[in-house]
Design a protein around this motif. Sequence first.
Motif, short mmCIF file in Angstrom:
data_model
loop_
_atom_site.label_atom_id
_atom_site.label_comp_id
_atom_site.label_asym_id
_atom_site.label_seq_id
_atom_site.Cartn_x
_atom_site.Cartn_y
_atom_site.Cartn_z
N GLU A 194 5.46 -8.29 -8.11
CA GLU A 194 4.44 -7.96 -8.85
C GLU A 194 4.35 -10.34 -8.27
O GLU A 194 3.39 -10.83 -8.52
CB GLU A 194 5.65 -8.79 -10.40
CG GLU A 194 5.34 -7.82 -11.23
CD GLU A 194 4.26 -6.44 -10.55
OE1 GLU A 194 3.62 -7.06 -11.23
OE2 GLU A 194 4.46 -5.78 -10.46
N ARG A 195 5.14 -10.76 -7.98
CA ARG A 195 5.19 -11.91 -7.49
C ARG A 195 3.71 -12.11 -6.53
O ARG A 195 2.54 -12.72 -6.27
CB ARG A 195 6.63 -12.97 -6.54
CG ARG A 195 5.81 -14.25 -6.36
CD ARG A 195 7.34 -14.42 -5.71
NE ARG A 195 6.87 -15.75 -4.60
CZ ARG A 195 8.16 -16.75 -4.10
NH1 ARG A 195 9.26 -16.11 -4.28
NH2 ARG A 195 7.64 -17.91 -3.73
N GLU A 196 3.66 -10.68 -5.12
CA GLU A 196 3.55 -10.69 -3.64
C GLU A 196 1.71 -10.32 -4.79
O GLU A 196 0.75 -10.96 -3.97
CB GLU A 196 3.88 -10.12 -3.38
CG GLU A 196 5.05 -9.85 -2.62
CD GLU A 196 4.71 -11.23 -1.12
OE1 GLU A 196 3.23 -11.71 -1.38
OE2 GLU A 196 5.56 -12.21 -1.01
N ARG A 197 1.75 -9.71 -5.61
CA ARG A 197 0.30 -9.55 -6.22
C ARG A 197 -0.48 -10.37 -6.81
O ARG A 197 -1.61 -10.83 -6.41
CB ARG A 197 0.42 -8.34 -7.28
CG ARG A 197 0.48 -6.28 -6.73
CD ARG A 197 1.10 -5.76 -7.73
NE ARG A 197 0.91 -4.41 -7.21
CZ ARG A 197 0.97 -3.36 -7.88
NH1 ARG A 197 2.12 -3.44 -8.96
NH2 ARG A 197 1.68 -1.93 -7.67
N ILE A 210 10.13 -7.16 -0.76
CA ILE A 210 9.23 -7.64 -1.29
C ILE A 210 9.29 -7.97 -3.26
O ILE A 210 9.75 -6.69 -3.44
CB ILE A 210 8.24 -6.75 -0.60
CG1 ILE A 210 7.88 -7.13 0.72
CG2 ILE A 210 7.23 -7.60 -1.69
CD1 ILE A 210 6.80 -6.30 1.13
N ARG A 211 9.15 -8.78 -3.66
CA ARG A 211 9.32 -8.77 -4.74
C ARG A 211 7.87 -9.14 -5.07
O ARG A 211 6.35 -9.54 -4.95
CB ARG A 211 9.28 -10.66 -5.22
CG ARG A 211 10.37 -11.04 -4.96
CD ARG A 211 11.01 -12.41 -5.51
NE ARG A 211 10.87 -13.36 -6.52
CZ ARG A 211 11.10 -13.93 -6.73
NH1 ARG A 211 11.03 -15.17 -5.81
NH2 ARG A 211 11.18 -14.45 -8.11
N GLY A 267 1.02 -0.99 -0.21
CA GLY A 267 0.18 0.53 -0.26
C GLY A 267 1.25 1.26 0.06
O GLY A 267 0.10 2.08 -0.30
N LEU A 268 2.32 1.07 0.38
CA LEU A 268 2.88 2.28 0.28
C LEU A 268 3.18 2.25 -1.07
O LEU A 268 3.86 3.30 -0.93
CB LEU A 268 4.35 2.12 1.41
CG LEU A 268 3.32 1.80 2.50
CD1 LEU A 268 4.93 1.51 3.92
CD2 LEU A 268 2.95 2.99 3.39
N GLY A 269 3.07 2.04 -2.27
CA GLY A 269 4.04 1.87 -3.59
C GLY A 269 4.74 1.17 -3.56
O GLY A 269 5.96 0.42 -2.58
N GLU A 270 5.22 0.78 -4.83
CA GLU A 270 6.21 -0.25 -5.29
C GLU A 270 7.50 0.61 -5.29
O GLU A 270 8.54 -0.94 -4.47
CB GLU A 270 6.36 0.15 -7.01
CG GLU A 270 4.76 -1.10 -7.33
CD GLU A 270 5.12 -0.75 -9.13
OE1 GLU A 270 5.94 -0.71 -9.38
OE2 GLU A 270 3.74 -1.82 -9.79
#
Length: 335
Positions: free
Chosen positions: A240-243, A237-238, A226-229
């Motif tokens: 795209e994988r988490e998303r 944090i990876r 939520g803080l941004g990419e």
Amino acid sequence: MIHPNIIKKQRIILIVLTVLIILTAAIGASIGPSPLSFNRILPTLFGQGEFKEEFILFSVRLPRIVVTLLAGMALALSGAILQGITRNDLADPGIIGINSGAGVGVAVFYLFFPVSNGSFVFLLPLIAFASALITAIAIYLFAYNRTTGLAPVRLVLTGVGFSMALSGVMILLFSSVDPFKVDFIARWMAGNVWGADWPFIWAILPWLVILIPFTLYKANRLNILGLGEPAAIGVGIRVERERFVLLITAVALAASAVSVTGGIAFIGLMAPHMAKALVGPRNQLYIPVAILLGGWLLVLADTVGRNLVEPDGIPTGIMVALIGAPYFMYLLMRK
């Protein structure tokens, strides 16, 4: 570090919501075409009721209440995840086309692949999940840009476009089958809770038992996303994988719900917003509140809808839309 007062406030809200769910369920169990006296609910629940009372409670009212409660919880959690991974307050499985994708899968399965009643109950959530997942991946790919990443506004607009296109596919399907089957799918699209029996509870319950703890485990990741990419990448944090993992989770929750309740939108939009207003935006705090809020809102809408007009009542999806559409317009104007 979460302030103790906020944790205390969250616990009080969870207790209040639990009480509201129990009271609404008790009212829903007592009213209807064959009324059940309010003071006979507990004795009947514990096996001390007459045959008619037990039939009304255990075969008619209670399964429907439990199904709507679980479906509301699943839709609220799905909406909370989608809003977290897209950083878009307007994201909802019904609005961005996931429900429509599940609906097309259910319609094709029901119309062209007849199976036995026993396996139909448990296959339906899987079919809805597969169809919704394909839709979600397509929406994600169309909304994603290599240079700017996932654009939240583009995601919502793409989802709305997919939803309209899939509605057109539904119309084409309607024109090629017999009217009886069309009637079932039309009622499903209106959010008429049709899976109101005990087997449907066992079809949706495992998804919630697995995915609610999983989402709470991922709550910190959602906070960082939520803080941004840039911030998420900065802490390792990876993105795209988490998303993608969380997107699959949201799709599974929405598909399991709409497969037994039909096309219900706005629960996933309203419940997270209301929860954030109560306890703040931290996922560890507001997700449990949103889950209970979603369950209560859907039970309330179903209770009011099925007793408002005789003999069949108003479909639950329409009742939710009557509340949710103005709320959606309010959010659009505010944002």
